[in-house]
Design a protein around this motif. Sequence first.
Motif, short mmCIF file in Angstrom:
data_model
loop_
_atom_site.label_atom_id
_atom_site.label_comp_id
_atom_site.label_asym_id
_atom_site.label_seq_id
_atom_site.Cartn_x
_atom_site.Cartn_y
_atom_site.Cartn_z
N VAL A 122 -6.98 -13.90 10.09
CA VAL A 122 -5.80 -14.31 9.33
C VAL A 122 -6.10 -15.54 8.48
O VAL A 122 -5.74 -15.61 7.30
CB VAL A 122 -4.63 -14.59 10.28
N LEU A 150 -5.73 -15.67 -5.99
CA LEU A 150 -4.52 -15.91 -6.78
C LEU A 150 -4.75 -17.01 -7.80
O LEU A 150 -4.35 -16.89 -8.96
CB LEU A 150 -3.37 -16.32 -5.87
N LEU A 198 3.85 -8.65 -8.21
CA LEU A 198 3.44 -8.65 -9.61
C LEU A 198 4.63 -8.61 -10.55
O LEU A 198 4.69 -9.35 -11.54
CB LEU A 198 2.54 -7.44 -9.88
N VAL A 221 -5.31 -5.73 -0.76
CA VAL A 221 -4.75 -4.69 0.10
C VAL A 221 -5.80 -4.03 1.00
O VAL A 221 -5.59 -3.92 2.21
CB VAL A 221 -3.99 -3.64 -0.75
N LEU A 275 -3.79 -11.37 -11.90
CA LEU A 275 -2.95 -11.38 -10.71
C LEU A 275 -2.90 -10.00 -10.07
O LEU A 275 -2.94 -9.87 -8.84
CB LEU A 275 -1.53 -11.81 -11.08
N LEU A 281 -8.10 -14.52 5.53
CA LEU A 281 -7.28 -13.82 4.53
C LEU A 281 -6.45 -14.82 3.74
O LEU A 281 -6.32 -14.68 2.52
CB LEU A 281 -6.36 -12.82 5.22
N VAL A 282 -5.87 -15.81 4.43
CA VAL A 282 -5.06 -16.80 3.73
C VAL A 282 -5.91 -17.54 2.70
O VAL A 282 -5.52 -17.68 1.53
CB VAL A 282 -4.44 -17.79 4.74
N LEU A 301 -6.56 -6.46 3.76
CA LEU A 301 -5.48 -6.53 4.75
C LEU A 301 -5.57 -5.34 5.70
O LEU A 301 -5.53 -5.48 6.92
CB LEU A 301 -4.12 -6.49 4.04
N GLU A 308 -6.84 -15.20 -0.19
CA GLU A 308 -5.68 -14.91 -1.05
C GLU A 308 -5.43 -16.07 -2.01
O GLU A 308 -5.18 -15.86 -3.20
CB GLU A 308 -4.46 -14.66 -0.15
N VAL A 309 -5.54 -17.30 -1.50
CA VAL A 309 -5.31 -18.46 -2.37
C VAL A 309 -6.39 -18.52 -3.45
O VAL A 309 -6.09 -18.74 -4.63
CB VAL A 309 -5.27 -19.75 -1.55
N PHE A 334 4.47 -14.86 3.25
CA PHE A 334 3.21 -14.11 3.36
C PHE A 334 2.88 -13.84 4.82
O PHE A 334 2.51 -12.71 5.19
CB PHE A 334 2.07 -14.90 2.71
N PHE A 358 3.24 -5.90 8.52
CA PHE A 358 2.18 -4.95 8.18
C PHE A 358 1.27 -4.72 9.38
O PHE A 358 0.95 -3.57 9.73
CB PHE A 358 1.41 -5.54 7.00
N LEU A 390 2.70 -10.24 6.53
CA LEU A 390 1.45 -9.83 7.18
C LEU A 390 1.72 -9.36 8.61
O LEU A 390 1.13 -8.38 9.08
CB LEU A 390 0.47 -11.00 7.17
N ALA A 403 0.11 -16.27 -0.20
CA ALA A 403 -0.42 -17.16 0.83
C ALA A 403 -0.50 -18.55 0.23
O ALA A 403 -0.69 -18.68 -0.97
CB ALA A 403 -1.81 -16.70 1.26
N GLN A 440 -4.00 -9.26 -6.33
CA GLN A 440 -3.06 -8.78 -5.31
C GLN A 440 -3.51 -7.44 -4.74
O GLN A 440 -3.55 -7.24 -3.53
CB GLN A 440 -1.67 -8.61 -5.90
#
Lengths: 496, 421
Positions: free
Chosen positions: A118, A129, B351, A150, A142, A121-122, A153, A125-126, B320, B327, B324, B315, A146
Amino acid sequence: MVLALLLGAGAVHAVCGALAPLVARAPRAARLVGAGVALASAVGAGAAAWALAAGVDPAPLALTWPLPIGEVAVGVDALSASFLLAVHVVTALAAMSGAAAPLVAAAAALVFLARDGVLLLVGWEVVSLAGGFRGDRRLAGLAIAQLGTVPLLLGFALLAGRSGDYAFTSFAAALPERGLAGTGFVLAVVGFGAGAVFWLVHAWRARGRAAAAIAAVATPAAIYGGLRVVGFLGGPPSWPVAALAGGLLAAAALLVAALVSRAPAVRLAWRDRRAPPLPYRAPATVAVVAAAAALAWILGGTPPPAAGAAIASWSGLLLLALALADLYLLAASGPAACAGALVIQGVALAALPLALALGPPGARTVATAAGALALNAAILPWLALRALGAGGAPLPAEPVGRKAIRVLVGSLLVALWFYLARGLVAAGLSAVALGLLVLASRRGAAVRVVGTAMLVNGAFPFAVALGRGELALLLDVLAVLSLWGIALRRAETSTS
Amino acid sequence: MTLALLIAVPALLAIAALPLPPRAARSVLVGGATLHLGGVVALWIGLPGRGVAGAPLRLDAPGHLFLTIVSGLFLLTAVREWQGAPRWLALLSALSLACAGQDLALVWIAVAAATLAAAAAPPAGAPCRVLAAVGITAALLGTLFLGVAASARSAEVSLSLPALLDAAPGMPGAWVRTGFALALLGQGIQIGSAPAPLSAILANGALVGVLRSFQVCLAAGQAGFARGLLVAFGFAWLGIAIARMERERLLACAGMANLGAISVGVGLGGSATFAALLHAVNHAVAWTALFLADDRRPATGRLRTVAVLAAAGAAPFAPFMSQLMIFQSAVRAGHVALGLLLALLLALAFLTLARAALPTLPGSGATTTATATADRPPAPPTTGWVAPLLACAAALALGVYLPPALSRLLASAAGLLGGRR
């Protein structure tokens, strides 16, 4: 102590990033502080790496997290420390020239130090992004950031479903010792691999130094993620050797390019705060990654590879790069973007025979690789660049919907071929199919050069599968001869 | 007693504010909202007065959770409101009743009153009111059907929740299923009929109504049907939010997308229920940040970007983490395809939200809004940058820390809704 040092560096970066908007009115002071912090972090990371090399073994740190998912588990090993050091050095260099990205550096530090899915992933993701935000096409950036998360995840969730929690040690224990490593594992590797390819291409195309700096941080982060996941399989991977070689190559290319042609242009770009010119960016990013990998090899003292799994994963990643570059070509519109994707394909193809060779590669294999590097990775992309107009005029604008449909159809074709066939054959067939798709669906004579190059690249894995790589090189030569006319005629008409 | 005051005081203040001039009425509104939140906080600290078992007003775990969300959201949105103070206070009173009511008829009346108060707000036109009426009717039919189902065993018809739960095991399945479907549909339409800032508050109250019917379904042995319906509705809400996301409908669509995620989570059950309830809290905080930062001034531009990211579920903000968790629960329970669909839809929602909200992104129509501001009604009063900054910080803090008291409340609410921590 080592871990605290590294965590502190990351935290200071995060605080700097959060406070950055407040000091926007004093750019000079902000730049000084940013550069100072980045330099200090680089020194800290260097000290940590040195301590690791001296034999200090820092205990991992785990805090209970009140959320019922994941835990705050961090640790550092040779791999983490090397990537951290490389990224901190890049950030410090970027900050000194006024392109600081402290939040991204902090998030990347989280990626490198995390020992929990986790947390990783955080951080990732930052990073992605922030990169998507900085790019010149933000919405597309973006979207890719995003949607690219997936598979990660899903992959991590599948792994966690099997292991019970998100701790890396549980992941490693849950994977079987040999044989297929589970869908989650594959998805995670594919997710990070796609991220690495995307960011490498992004580094190539980035406009503005901030975007280039972020791409230079995000690419190592993606590659690190992939390596970390591959590491769950156990056993020392063979990547440091290959990475060292690739890094030396890239650094040499960088040096030659800088010496030969446009050194003044680099200086000019640096002064005007533009991104450095095209030929310098991607090799520089590769060099960063390779330096990190080589350092990890030296620090960790990993023994030579235990062939099997490592080789399989290498060639798989190369085929993945081939397929992703093909998909990218379906939508790319700038000449530099198309040429860049073709270069990546060529390099992947050249590395393919080496990755597949059992034991030390023979002279024939090396010759095939060198030929592919010259023909597929240099001459064909150059021809495409000529044909498309090196001046930078983009291809005729197309509605976004059509691009999306084309990429969707292309993805389905790739999936179909990989479902029907395996490995090299599937990669070759899908590359040929996508080349035909480009030829059929995109307008303009110039695009034909790109499509033909894709077809030719698709034939290469077939020949390698049959053990006759030289046949593919012959095809390359024929293609170059036939495309030469188109490319030069196009260049003449565009100048006249 | 405290509970009755939480319902009665806003209602009395609403009547008192009717003859007042707008400025004074606004003071009454903010004062009433502050008082209400104070009362709710007092209940958290341990003030007695949550009602006893069997009483028509009792604050159980889901009611307490959503009453807190409603009260907090209300205070923070009311700070920016100039007009219609009586309507707002009436809404607060009705929603408190909806959260605390232990009788399905009472809950229906409360949600209907809140819907009417919200649908009468200025931007909403006649179509909204028609929609509201349809939703209220459908919800009433749903409630009545549950009553009919309860009357199959005993002659005495009671719509109180404990009585319904007692009678549930012998209820005829068809009536329960139809009743739940109608209640869900009705409450959904009611949420959709309200204009933007009010709809987010209303959604939390209406969700309580849906959850009450869901409890009856669970007790009646119709868990599979009810869960499937909730998941389908959740995906539908997500899809509608993605399709309708525009600059002008930003707040409403952001709320709708997250309502979809909550609905899917509750429908999936197990640990996803806990995650969905946590997401309700997280999203309320992030949505508040978005609302407060949405005042079209350049000074809050960066803050607004952060708020958009928080509300969209990037995140490391709290939404988030809860998304998560939903999910992960789906995948762990074996619903890999549903989990994948949820992840893809949430990514799309992110998006579309980013595209609609961030003026620097292509296709967001920044120039058209700039020209359109000339003939817009005067902007609502701004709240400066402190309030949105605090909301963003709270959204960040909830992403890494869950207060033990909140965790216990969420776990107990999830237990009542057929889930677990």
